[in-house]
Scaffold this motif. Structure first.
Motif, PDB file in Angstrom:
ATOM      1  N   PHE A  46       1.040  -1.330   0.199  1.00 13.17           N
ATOM      2  CA  PHE A  46      -0.020   0.075  -0.028  1.00 13.17           C
ATOM      3  C   PHE A  46       0.849   1.115   0.098  1.00 13.17           C
ATOM      4  CE2 PHE A  46      -1.808   3.321   2.668  1.00 13.17           C
ATOM      5  CZ  PHE A  46      -2.882   3.590   2.034  1.00 13.17           C
ATOM      6  N   LEU A  47       1.932   1.245   0.848  1.00 10.25           N
ATOM      7  CA  LEU A  47       2.918   2.410   0.785  1.00 10.25           C
ATOM      8  C   LEU A  47       3.484   2.486  -0.493  1.00 10.25           C
ATOM      9  CD1 LEU A  47       4.635   2.010   4.187  1.00 10.25           C
ATOM     10  CD2 LEU A  47       2.946   3.884   3.471  1.00 10.25           C
ATOM     11  N   TRP A  48       3.739   1.611  -1.013  1.00  7.21           N
ATOM     12  CA  TRP A  48       4.552   1.686  -2.393  1.00  7.21           C
ATOM     13  C   TRP A  48       3.598   2.186  -3.421  1.00  7.21           C
ATOM     14  CZ3 TRP A  48       3.942  -3.097  -6.051  1.00  7.21           C
ATOM     15  CH2 TRP A  48       4.533  -2.783  -7.323  1.00  7.21           C
ATOM     16  N   ASN A  49       2.162   1.966  -3.392  1.00  3.27           N
ATOM     17  CA  ASN A  49       1.060   2.372  -4.395  1.00  3.27           C
ATOM     18  C   ASN A  49       1.017   3.970  -3.944  1.00  3.27           C
ATOM     19  OD1 ASN A  49       0.835  -0.194  -5.259  1.00  3.27           O
ATOM     20  ND2 ASN A  49      -1.441  -0.556  -4.748  1.00  3.27           N
ATOM     21  N   LEU A  50       1.124   3.896  -2.880  1.00  7.23           N
ATOM     22  CA  LEU A  50       0.997   5.434  -2.245  1.00  7.23           C
ATOM     23  C   LEU A  50       2.050   6.348  -2.949  1.00  7.23           C
ATOM     24  CD1 LEU A  50      -1.397   6.822  -0.753  1.00  7.23           C
ATOM     25  CD2 LEU A  50      -0.117   6.704   1.291  1.00  7.23           C
ATOM     26  N   LYS A  51       3.350   5.792  -2.803  1.00 11.76           N
ATOM     27  CA  LYS A  51       4.442   6.687  -3.244  1.00 11.76           C
ATOM     28  C   LYS A  51       4.268   6.953  -4.800  1.00 11.76           C
ATOM     29  CE  LYS A  51       8.458   4.446  -4.374  1.00 11.76           C
ATOM     30  NZ  LYS A  51       8.720   5.213  -5.488  1.00 11.76           N
ATOM     31  N   MET A  52       3.900   5.940  -5.400  1.00 12.41           N
ATOM     32  CA  MET A  52       3.621   6.050  -7.023  1.00 12.41           C
ATOM     33  C   MET A  52       2.687   7.040  -7.154  1.00 12.41           C
ATOM     34  SD  MET A  52       4.051   2.286  -8.760  1.00 12.41           S
ATOM     35  CE  MET A  52       3.038   1.506  -7.682  1.00 12.41           C
ATOM     36  N   ILE A  53       1.516   7.193  -6.539  1.00 11.30           N
ATOM     37  CA  ILE A  53       0.505   8.190  -6.654  1.00 11.30           C
ATOM     38  C   ILE A  53       0.893   9.519  -6.368  1.00 11.30           C
ATOM     39  CG2 ILE A  53      -1.907   8.819  -5.740  1.00 11.30           C
ATOM     40  CD1 ILE A  53      -2.392   6.074  -5.458  1.00 11.30           C
ATOM     41  N   ILE A  54       1.806   9.701  -5.094  1.00 12.52           N
ATOM     42  CA  ILE A  54       2.121  11.039  -4.577  1.00 12.52           C
ATOM     43  C   ILE A  54       3.321  11.488  -4.995  1.00 12.52           C
ATOM     44  CG2 ILE A  54       2.594  12.343  -2.525  1.00 12.52           C
ATOM     45  CD1 ILE A  54       0.636  10.657  -1.280  1.00 12.52           C
ATOM     46  N   VAL A  55       4.356  10.676  -5.257  1.00 14.59           N
ATOM     47  CA  VAL A  55       5.625  11.211  -5.656  1.00 14.59           C
ATOM     48  C   VAL A  55       6.013  10.872  -6.947  1.00 14.59           C
ATOM     49  CG1 VAL A  55       7.984  11.002  -5.079  1.00 14.59           C
ATOM     50  CG2 VAL A  55       6.644  10.635  -3.200  1.00 14.59           C
ATOM     51  N   ASP A  56       5.613   9.641  -7.424  1.00 12.47           N
ATOM     52  CA  ASP A  56       6.257   9.374  -8.814  1.00 12.47           C
ATOM     53  C   ASP A  56       5.093   9.900  -9.976  1.00 12.47           C
ATOM     54  OD1 ASP A  56       8.385   8.009  -7.750  1.00 12.47           O
ATOM     55  OD2 ASP A  56       7.196   6.098  -7.978  1.00 12.47           O
ATOM     56  N   LYS A  57       3.722  10.149  -9.405  1.00 14.66           N
ATOM     57  CA  LYS A  57       2.810  10.649 -10.349  1.00 14.66           C
ATOM     58  C   LYS A  57       2.437   9.641 -11.541  1.00 14.66           C
ATOM     59  CE  LYS A  57       2.580  14.600  -8.021  1.00 14.66           C
ATOM     60  NZ  LYS A  57       1.515  14.968  -7.028  1.00 14.66           N
ATOM     61  N   GLY A  58       2.819   8.465 -11.137  1.00 18.74           N
ATOM     62  CA  GLY A  58       2.568   7.595 -12.255  1.00 18.74           C
ATOM     63  C   GLY A  58       2.784   6.042 -11.722  1.00 18.74           C
ATOM     64  N   ILE A  59       2.752   5.122 -12.569  1.00 19.12           N
ATOM     65  CA  ILE A  59       2.958   3.563 -12.184  1.00 19.12           C
ATOM     66  C   ILE A  59       4.303   3.417 -12.637  1.00 19.12           C
ATOM     67  CG2 ILE A  59       2.115   1.356 -12.566  1.00 19.12           C
ATOM     68  CD1 ILE A  59      -0.496   2.502 -13.027  1.00 19.12           C
ATOM     69  N   ARG A  60       4.980   2.615 -11.645  1.00 21.60           N
ATOM     70  CA  ARG A  60       6.568   2.324 -12.385  1.00 21.60           C
ATOM     71  C   ARG A  60       6.716   0.651 -11.592  1.00 21.60           C
ATOM     72  NH1 ARG A  60      10.854   6.780 -10.397  1.00 21.60           N
ATOM     73  NH2 ARG A  60      12.075   5.346 -12.256  1.00 21.60           N
ATOM     74  N   LEU A  61       6.275  -0.224 -12.591  1.00 24.96           N
ATOM     75  CA  LEU A  61       6.317  -1.617 -12.469  1.00 24.96           C
ATOM     76  C   LEU A  61       7.377  -2.436 -13.022  1.00 24.96           C
ATOM     77  CD1 LEU A  61       4.506  -3.750 -10.695  1.00 24.96           C
ATOM     78  CD2 LEU A  61       3.211  -4.034 -12.967  1.00 24.96           C
ATOM     79  N   ARG A  62       8.165  -3.091 -12.435  1.00 21.85           N
ATOM     80  CA  ARG A  62       9.141  -4.149 -12.804  1.00 21.85           C
ATOM     81  C   ARG A  62       8.294  -5.345 -13.252  1.00 21.85           C
ATOM     82  NH1 ARG A  62      13.927  -3.064  -8.693  1.00 21.85           N
ATOM     83  NH2 ARG A  62      14.183  -1.104  -9.118  1.00 21.85           N
ATOM     84  N   TRP A  63       8.358  -5.852 -14.434  1.00 19.60           N
ATOM     85  CA  TRP A  63       7.809  -6.915 -14.862  1.00 19.60           C
ATOM     86  C   TRP A  63       8.205  -7.818 -15.829  1.00 19.60           C
ATOM     87  CZ3 TRP A  63       3.781  -8.465 -11.965  1.00 19.60           C
ATOM     88  CH2 TRP A  63       2.797  -9.449 -12.198  1.00 19.60           C
ATOM     89  N   GLY A  64       8.385  -9.029 -15.691  1.00 19.28           N
ATOM     90  CA  GLY A  64       9.255  -9.812 -16.792  1.00 19.28           C
ATOM     91  C   GLY A  64       8.312 -11.173 -16.762  1.00 19.28           C
ATOM     92  N   LYS A  65       9.219 -12.105 -17.451  1.00 14.70           N
ATOM     93  CA  LYS A  65       8.801 -13.649 -17.512  1.00 14.70           C
ATOM     94  C   LYS A  65       8.485 -14.264 -16.033  1.00 14.70           C
ATOM     95  CE  LYS A  65      11.143 -14.099 -21.913  1.00 14.70           C
ATOM     96  NZ  LYS A  65      12.295 -14.803 -22.694  1.00 14.70           N
ATOM     97  N   ILE A  66       9.266 -13.983 -15.440  1.00 15.52           N
ATOM     98  CA  ILE A  66       9.304 -14.508 -13.995  1.00 15.52           C
ATOM     99  C   ILE A  66       8.260 -14.152 -13.198  1.00 15.52           C
ATOM    100  CG2 ILE A  66      10.723 -13.091 -12.572  1.00 15.52           C
ATOM    101  CD1 ILE A  66      11.846 -15.502 -11.164  1.00 15.52           C
ATOM    102  N   ASP A  67       7.801 -12.892 -13.349  1.00 18.78           N
ATOM    103  CA  ASP A  67       6.687 -12.381 -12.720  1.00 18.78           C
ATOM    104  C   ASP A  67       5.303 -12.887 -13.169  1.00 18.78           C
ATOM    105  OD1 ASP A  67       8.184 -10.272 -11.319  1.00 18.78           O
ATOM    106  OD2 ASP A  67       8.599  -9.545 -13.279  1.00 18.78           O
ATOM    107  N   TRP A  68       5.316 -13.198 -14.482  1.00 18.56           N
ATOM    108  CA  TRP A  68       4.003 -13.930 -15.024  1.00 18.56           C
ATOM    109  C   TRP A  68       3.950 -15.481 -14.462  1.00 18.56           C
ATOM    110  CZ3 TRP A  68       0.145 -11.445 -17.039  1.00 18.56           C
ATOM    111  CH2 TRP A  68       0.623 -10.329 -17.838  1.00 18.56           C
ATOM    112  N   LEU A  69       5.107 -16.068 -14.325  1.00 15.68           N
ATOM    113  CA  LEU A  69       5.201 -17.364 -13.680  1.00 15.68           C
ATOM    114  C   LEU A  69       4.638 -17.192 -12.101  1.00 15.68           C
ATOM    115  CD1 LEU A  69       8.477 -19.175 -15.218  1.00 15.68           C
ATOM    116  CD2 LEU A  69       6.058 -19.409 -15.813  1.00 15.68           C
ATOM    117  N   VAL A  70       5.290 -16.457 -11.371  1.00 15.15           N
ATOM    118  CA  VAL A  70       4.798 -16.241  -9.976  1.00 15.15           C
ATOM    119  C   VAL A  70       3.485 -15.954  -9.981  1.00 15.15           C
ATOM    120  CG1 VAL A  70       5.222 -14.798  -7.994  1.00 15.15           C
ATOM    121  CG2 VAL A  70       7.333 -15.439  -9.411  1.00 15.15           C
ATOM    122  N   LEU A  71       2.764 -15.197 -10.737  1.00 15.94           N
ATOM    123  CA  LEU A  71       1.418 -14.914 -10.638  1.00 15.94           C
ATOM    124  C   LEU A  71       0.600 -16.252 -11.287  1.00 15.94           C
ATOM    125  CD1 LEU A  71      -0.499 -12.345 -10.311  1.00 15.94           C
ATOM    126  CD2 LEU A  71      -0.471 -12.168 -12.679  1.00 15.94           C
TER     127      LEU A  71
END
Length: 790
Positions: A46-71
């Motif tokens: 939740f804090l990470w999401n809040l940081k993206m909303i307030i500080v980054d003003k956007g979504i910054r998400l690392r995503w790759g093949k392994i993340d699809w497998l984890v999901l």
């Protein structure tokens, strides 16, 4: 500000996970670690999401093949939960474990998301070409680009190391001063290790931490400019390694040695391949030495060596151990479960249900071993559990995740020092998945290093600016709002369930039966889904009902009896509804009906037989179920059915004493007393039960009834040596002395029985009879004893 809060939040979570425990719940360690990881993990998301909303003003998400497998792995777990044979077990895990259910997996996933997206990871080196230069004049220089994050690998290392050092010091304090600590903290409680409840699982955790610290120590001064005060660090690391390896030697657990040895072999292979220690290769002597130590203690048994020196009673060996299911049996149960039907093959039996799989598919080999009475809720390794509970699909995806991490670990061009340190830990955590089961600390550590290991892969950050795409911003803010509301709801239910377990824990220390019933009812009201609470409450209500019906008729309160019977009926029905496929709950239900025989109206014996039969369907290889059902048949005077059940139990487990003794009752009633005697004599000769007090007492009884008084005295004297407070054995021994004309010995023994059972009229009458025959009063006997002492 949010960035700093998130950073210290993540570091606090990593530091606290090995150390966190509280004495307020029934299970002090795993239950509390689950709460910590779940709420701090998703709170961090939740804090990470809040940081993206307030500080980054956007979504910054690392995503790759392994993340699809984890999901995909998480999705399989959710679907498996939906089709589970016991959904409550699949949601929260088996009681007192709590680390193999869907809630634990969601907590691990939250930790993975946090680490994956918020660590600063150096990527592979690239070439930068200066502008305005011809191709011949081009100047090449290497530039290290770093994936942006809020917390660095070095900071994660120090959090892991600090908590591991506290664990090591904690255990040494326990080993050296455990008795005094136990007395001092008697009221509040004290644990052997905050990382885990037993020495074995703690040893596996320490093996991984030793690997991490050793590799860091060996790489100090190898081009890592971030390191300061290397001499002080070397001293601190050396102290930790000495204390940690000493604990591994004391615990001497094979899985820990396997994890340590294979991890260091991997480290040496990688370092030689990458030529990291080419100039000072002598540094590898230390890991080679630890590999040899691991191999040595895999062959030796430290406890046997200590016992040979006569030091087995030393306090330093007074630590809690556990019985771990054999690896071969773990794979066999996992394979049999997955091959049982199509649903199990694809999705498994459901997360957290290994205890039910083990009950149904354990082998005949284990029934003939001393471990047959243990209902294992976890296998010898985590991969076998995934095979059983999430099927071939979940296992395949999990192995793909591991394989992808190892592949990119080898292929990655991250700077060599960090690659060796963290790559070795990743490799060790993977080895641990095959060498030992998963608890909260080992599971959390695996998903933590998995998040780090994902950084070995090419880093691709997906960025979406809220200014450019306000619609995406609205959706993301809505998702964040749903997350915080879900956390609030989870926190509410978490408090309820924790209070339920708090009340359940207090039952163990409350002497008053009425207050214990009140505490159990409160636990059930707060958490009506936990079948263990319902079972305990039913047992307490049966005790109360027995107290009431044993009163004289004029003293009985019929309203109380009626209310107890009504409440008991409700909770027994609730147990049936909550756990239709849980053999442990079904056996507890059958035991409750059995205990109601003679004190409740209706036909509780029929309900008991029905429930035992249903439990046998779930666990057809459990000799206890057949024996208990046979006892109920005996109560109904259905001797042939009882005999068949006792024989079935003996066929399954020949050294099961209760079934053998029950069979001797039938043989005695049939006039086959010599057969009964030979049965127990053979059992005493051929099994470890020769020194069992119950066996000796029953054999002495049979000898006495068969008028073999010398043999009866011999075995009963041994029984009373083993248990001086066994009143029945003392009583029969006294009768045997009487038959042999040793009246004084008989009186002495029966006097001890009278002290143990002062209200037993039969003993009083027999003593009066014997004293009359001996012509001595009690006063005369006392005078004579004093003269003999002089």
């Amino acid at each position: 500000m949010l960035k700093k809060i998130l950073k210290y939040w993540i570091l606090a979570l990593i530091f606290l996970l090995p150390l966190f425990w509280l004495p307020f719940s029934f299970e002090w360690i795993e239950f509390n670690k689950l709460y910590l990881l779940f709420f701090l993990g998703w709170g961090g998301v939740f804090l990470w999401n809040l940081k993206m909303i307030i500080v980054d003003k956007g979504i910054r998400l690392r995503w790759g093949k392994i993340d699809w497998l984890v999901l995909a792995f998480l999705l399989v777990a959710v679907i498996s939960f939906a089709f589970s044979q016991d959904r409550f077990l699949s949601l929260f895990g088996s009681y007192r474990q709590f680390n193999n259910g869907l809630v634990a997996l969601l907590a691990f996933f939250a930790l993975y998301l946090l680490i994956r997206n918020n660590i600063t990871l150096p990527t592979e080196k690239t070439k930068e070409v200066e502008e305005n230069k011809t191709e011949e004049e081009v100047k090449i220089k290497e530039v290290k680009k770093e994936a942006e994050g809020v917390v660095g690998l070095n900071e994660i290392f120090w959090s892991l190391f600090a908590s591991a050092f506290v664990v090591v010091l904690w255990i040494w304090v326990w080993l050296l001063f455990g008795i005094k600590l136990a007395r001092f903290f008697l009221k509040t409680g004290w644990v052997f290790s905050p990382a885990s409840g037993t020495a074995f699982s703690t040893a596996v955790y320490l093996a991984l931490m030793i690997v991490l610290v050793l590799t860091k120590l060996l790489l100090l001064g190898k081009g890592d400019k971030e390191e300061k005060r290397p001499l002080l660090k070397k001293i601190i690391f050396a102290v930790f390694l000495i204390l940690g390896v000493s604990l591994l030697i004391i615990f001497d657990f094979s899985s820990a040695w396997i994890v340590l040895g294979l991890s260091l072999i991997g480290f040496i292979v990688f370092s030689l391949r990458l030529k990291v220690f080419r100039e000072d290769i002598h540094r590898l002597i230390l890991p080679i030495f630890l590999i040899l130590i691991s191999a040595l203690f895999l062959l030796l048994n430290f406890r046997v060596l200590v016992a040979g020196l006569g030091l087995e009673r030393t306090l330093i060996l007074n630590y809690p151990t556990e019985s771990v299911l054999w690896q071969s049996e773990s794979w066999q149960v996992g394979g049999r479960t997955a091959l049982n039907n199509l649903k199990n093959g694809v999705l498994g039996s459901g997360p957290g249900t290994f205890v039910l799989d083990y009950a149904k598919f354990k082998s005949e080999r284990i029934l003939k071993s001393p471990l047959w009475q243990i209902e294992f809720s976890k296998p010898g390794n985590n991969v076998a559990e995934i095979l059983a509970t999430m099927g071939f699909l979940g296992t395949f995806i999990f192995l793909l995740i591991i394989g992808m991490v190892v592949f990119y670990l080898v292929k990655s061009k991250m700077d060599l020092e960090r690659k060796l340190v963290w790559g070795t830990l990743v490799f060790g955590a993977i080895v641990a998945q095959f060498a030992f089961y998963q608890n909260m600390i080992l599971g959390g550590l695996f998903w933590l290093v998995l998040g780090i290991g994902a950084g070995f892969m090419p880093v691709k950050e997906k960025r979406y600016s809220f200014r450019e795409s306000p619609e995406i911003g609205l959706v993301f803010e809505t998702v964040t709002l749903v997350l915080i509301l879900s956390l609030i709801a989870g926190f509410f239910y978490g408090i309820k369930f924790y209070l339920a377990d708090y009340n359940y824990q207090k039952i163990t220390t409350e002497p008053n039966l009425d207050k214990r019933i009140e505490l159990a009812q409160r636990a059930v009201r707060l958490n009506p889904y936990q079948v263990n609470y319902q079972v305990t409450l039913s047992q307490l209500l049966i005790q109360k009902l027995r107290q009431e019906v044993q009163k004289p008729n004029e003293a009985q309160d019929q309203a109380t009896v009626q209310n107890l019977a009504s409440a008991l009926s409700f909770y027994l029905s609730s147990i049936k509804r909550l756990a239709p496929n849980n053999v442990i709950a079904r056996q507890s239900l059958a035991n409750a009906y059995r205990d109601l025989i003679g004190i409740a109206s209706g036909k509780p014996e029929d309900e008991a037989i029905k429930s035992y039969s249903e439990a046998i369907e779930l666990e057809p290889t459990n000799p206890v179920l057949y024996t208990e059902r046979g006892k109920v048949y005996m109560a109904k005077n259905e001797v042939e059915k009882a005999k068949a059940d006792f024989q079935k139990a003996i066929d399954l487990t020949p050294h099961y004493l209760d079934a053998q003794i029950q069979m001797t009752f039938i043989e005695e009633n049939e006039g086959k007393i010599q057969d009964a005697i030979e049965r127990l004599e053979d059992l005493a000769r051929t099994s470890p039960l020769g020194e069992s007090v119950d066996l000796l007492f029953r054999l002495g009884w049979l000898y006495y009834n068969n008028k073999e008084y010398d043999k009866a005295m011999l075995v009963l004297e041994r029984a009373t040596q083993l248990n001086p407070f066994h009143a029945n054995a003392l009583f029969i021994l006294g009768l045997a002395y009487e038959q042999k004309g040793e009246t004084k010995k008989a009186i002495d023994v029966l006097e001890r029985v009278a002290q143990l059972n002062p209200d037993n009229q039969t003993v009083k009458d027999k003593l009066k009879e014997l004293k009359g025959e001996s012509g001595q009063t009690q006063e005369e006997e006392t005078i004579e004893e004093k003269e003999e002492e002089k």
